[in-house]
Design an enzyme around this catalytic site. Structure first.
Site, PDB file in Angstrom:
ATOM      1  CG  ASP A   1     -36.410   9.294 -52.053  1.00 12.89           C
ATOM      2  OD1 ASP A   1     -35.737   9.036 -51.032  1.00 12.89           O
ATOM      3  OD2 ASP A   1     -37.521   8.798 -52.281  1.00 12.89           O
TER       4      ASP A   1
ATOM      5  CG  ASP B   1     -40.523   6.823 -57.337  1.00 10.39           C
ATOM      6  OD1 ASP B   1     -41.324   6.860 -58.284  1.00 10.39           O
ATOM      7  OD2 ASP B   1     -40.643   6.038 -56.384  1.00 10.39           O
TER       8      ASP B   1
ATOM      9  CG  ASN C   1     -36.580   5.741 -55.317  1.00 11.80           C
ATOM     10  OD1 ASN C   1     -37.594   5.080 -55.529  1.00 11.80           O
ATOM     11  ND2 ASN C   1     -36.545   6.725 -54.442  1.00 11.80           N
TER      12      ASN C   1
END
Length: 258
Positions: free
Chosen positions: A181, A201, A186
């Protein structure tokens, strides 16, 4: 840890925890000083355990990032993962004067991540497509994740396009340790040096086609920063990207959240 209703952990024990808004996560997140707590109900424990193991593994590679501070679990309430805060500023909050330098350091750091050997986690394409099939079957695709063009089509037709393209993508895949992701919220940067200070994450981290990360990062640079992602790709070492694969993963990803 403490819970205010059966079956759901809402906050770790102790005072001073502040709730954090975390976008699409199905967990509750809190911060106290330099520690984050991510809490889930019983159903979410396997996924949070997986994230815990990925945080710990990534910390052992020498790449910058969070470390596991503690793990709390209960068969009745769920679990809570405590990790150290990553210093710096999230990419989405970085000022425009730093975007070029950040793209260059991100390209190098993502290439370094993709090249780490002996990753015990995998995210094969067939499992990601299967996840998309499940989301579409349940009618859970979030239209906010789709482009205007894609919203004019049915989720079923978008999925059919993904399935039709999958054999080509699988045949040319370049495996690497992917974040899963790789979006601007992030990845964190030192706001002065613009070096990458860590990824957060990492629940989807695993060996996958490198383009699964490259597709998300490039479209974020274009959509969020409104910049040409060429400096990022060049720094990564990619001067002639496979546009077909970039488009494939850009379409696949929003079908997997739901």
């Amino acid at each position: 840890m403490a819970a205010d209703r059966a079956g759901f952990v809402v906050i770790p024990a102790g005072d001073g925890w502040e709730p954090i808004e975390v976008g699409e996560s199905a967990t509750s997140v809190y911060r106290r000083g330099a520690v984050f707590a991510k809490c889930c109900d019983v159903a979410g424990v396997p996924a949070l355990e997986g994230e815990r193991d990925r945080v710990a593994w990534l910390a052992g590679t020498g790449l910058p990032g969070a470390t596991v501070v503690d793990w709390l679990s209960s068969s009745e309430d769920g679990a809570c993962l405590l990790t150290s805060a990553v210093p710096g500023v999230a990419g989405i909050d970085l000022p425009s004067w730093g975007w070029l330098g950040a793209m260059e350091t991100l390209g190098r750091t993502l290439r370094e991540l993709h090249s780490v050997p002996d990753c015990p986690f995998e995210r094969p394409l067939e499992s990601v497509v299967a996840a998309a099939e499940d989301v579409v079957r349940r009618g859970a695709v979030n239209p906010d994740f789709l482009t205007d063009e894609w919203r004019e089509r049915t989720p079923e037709s978008l999925l059919a396009q993904v399935v039709a393209e999958s054999p080509y993508v699988a045949s040319v895949a370049e495996p690497g340790v992917c974040h899963g992701d790789a979006c601007l919220p992030n990845v964190f940067f030192d706001p002065l040096t613009l070096r990458v200070t860590g990824f957060i994450d990492v629940g989807r981290l695993g060996v996958a086609d490198r383009y699964s990360d490259l597709a998300l990062t490039t479209i974020q640079l274009y959509d969020v920063w409104s910049v040409d992602p060429t400096p990022f790709l060049t720094s990564y070492g990619l001067t002639d990207p496979d546009r077909r694969r970039l488009e494939f993963y850009r379409l696949l990803d929003p079908l997997t959240w739901g």
